[in-house]
Write a protein that holds these residues in place. Sequence first.
Motif, short mmCIF file in Angstrom:
data_model
loop_
_atom_site.label_atom_id
_atom_site.label_comp_id
_atom_site.label_asym_id
_atom_site.label_seq_id
_atom_site.Cartn_x
_atom_site.Cartn_y
_atom_site.Cartn_z
N MET A 1 0.85 -1.18 0.00
CA MET A 1 0.00 0.00 0.00
C MET A 1 0.89 1.24 0.00
N THR A 2 0.50 2.24 -0.75
CA THR A 2 1.25 3.48 -0.84
C THR A 2 1.05 4.30 0.43
N PRO A 3 2.13 4.85 1.01
CA PRO A 3 1.97 5.68 2.21
C PRO A 3 1.24 6.98 1.89
N PRO A 4 0.63 7.61 2.91
CA PRO A 4 -0.04 8.88 2.69
C PRO A 4 0.92 9.94 2.16
N VAL A 5 0.40 10.86 1.38
CA VAL A 5 1.18 11.98 0.87
C VAL A 5 0.75 13.22 1.65
N TRP A 6 1.73 13.93 2.23
CA TRP A 6 1.44 15.11 3.04
C TRP A 6 1.91 16.37 2.33
N GLN A 7 1.10 17.42 2.40
CA GLN A 7 1.47 18.72 1.84
C GLN A 7 2.06 19.58 2.94
N GLN A 8 2.63 20.71 2.55
CA GLN A 8 3.17 21.66 3.51
C GLN A 8 2.03 22.25 4.35
N ILE A 9 2.37 22.80 5.50
CA ILE A 9 1.37 23.43 6.36
C ILE A 9 0.73 24.60 5.63
N GLN A 10 -0.58 24.68 5.73
CA GLN A 10 -1.34 25.78 5.15
C GLN A 10 -2.46 26.14 6.12
N THR A 11 -3.32 27.06 5.77
CA THR A 11 -4.47 27.37 6.61
C THR A 11 -5.75 27.07 5.85
N LEU A 12 -6.77 26.68 6.62
CA LEU A 12 -8.09 26.43 6.06
C LEU A 12 -9.13 27.11 6.95
N PRO A 13 -10.24 27.55 6.37
CA PRO A 13 -11.34 28.05 7.20
C PRO A 13 -11.87 26.92 8.08
N VAL A 14 -12.16 27.23 9.34
CA VAL A 14 -12.64 26.19 10.26
C VAL A 14 -13.92 25.55 9.74
N ASP A 15 -14.76 26.32 9.06
CA ASP A 15 -16.02 25.78 8.55
C ASP A 15 -15.84 24.83 7.37
N ASP A 16 -14.65 24.78 6.78
CA ASP A 16 -14.39 23.89 5.66
C ASP A 16 -13.91 22.51 6.10
N ILE A 17 -13.71 22.32 7.40
CA ILE A 17 -13.19 21.05 7.91
C ILE A 17 -14.35 20.22 8.45
N GLN A 18 -14.59 19.09 7.80
CA GLN A 18 -15.67 18.19 8.19
C GLN A 18 -15.20 17.29 9.33
N VAL A 19 -16.11 17.01 10.25
CA VAL A 19 -15.82 16.09 11.34
C VAL A 19 -16.81 14.94 11.27
N GLU A 20 -16.29 13.76 11.05
CA GLU A 20 -17.13 12.56 11.05
C GLU A 20 -17.08 11.93 12.43
N GLU A 21 -17.72 10.77 12.56
CA GLU A 21 -17.69 10.04 13.83
C GLU A 21 -16.24 9.81 14.24
N ARG A 22 -15.94 10.11 15.49
CA ARG A 22 -14.58 9.99 16.01
C ARG A 22 -14.51 8.83 17.00
N LEU A 23 -13.33 8.28 17.20
CA LEU A 23 -13.14 7.25 18.21
C LEU A 23 -13.18 7.85 19.61
N ARG A 24 -12.95 9.15 19.71
CA ARG A 24 -12.87 9.84 21.00
C ARG A 24 -13.57 11.19 20.85
N THR A 25 -14.32 11.59 21.88
CA THR A 25 -14.97 12.89 21.85
C THR A 25 -14.06 13.93 22.49
N ALA A 26 -14.39 15.19 22.27
CA ALA A 26 -13.57 16.27 22.82
C ALA A 26 -13.89 16.46 24.31
N SER A 27 -12.86 16.63 25.09
CA SER A 27 -12.98 16.90 26.52
C SER A 27 -13.18 18.39 26.73
N GLU A 28 -14.21 18.76 27.48
CA GLU A 28 -14.48 20.18 27.74
C GLU A 28 -13.29 20.85 28.43
#
Length: 127
Positions: A1-28
């Motif tokens: 299997m081909t390893p993941p390809v990573w790009q350089q650090i950039q910025t994204l709008p927070v609203d453009d990042i989708q969150v699916e079901e996680r193995l762990r929830t966020a701690s308040e």
Amino acid sequence: MTPPVWQQIQTLPVDDIQVEERLRTASETAVASIVSSIQEVGSILQPLLVRRVKDGYRLLDGLHRLTAAKEAGLAEVPVKVSECTNDQAIRIEVDANVAGAPLTPLDMAVFLAAHTRYRSVPLQSNT
């Protein structure tokens, strides 16, 4: 299997990042701590890990940071973008959490079970 390809650090709008079901929830408590840090330094210090998907970007690692960014009113966050498979995405989430913040015994059991399931998925670390 081909390893993941990573790009350089950039910025994204927070609203453009989708969150699916996680193995762990966020701690308040952890989110509140990060919000405080954002207020003190003006930004998130560690980039979130996201993967490119058909309709945008999906979170791999950084649920606490993303939640805190939203609460602190940040418009954008630093990210590293990966092009990876679904199995690699789960493996990245697992590895990032096992090596990151302290886990409850239940969290640790969930992550170790997932780690065992996905341990044959190759990863390449660029950090």
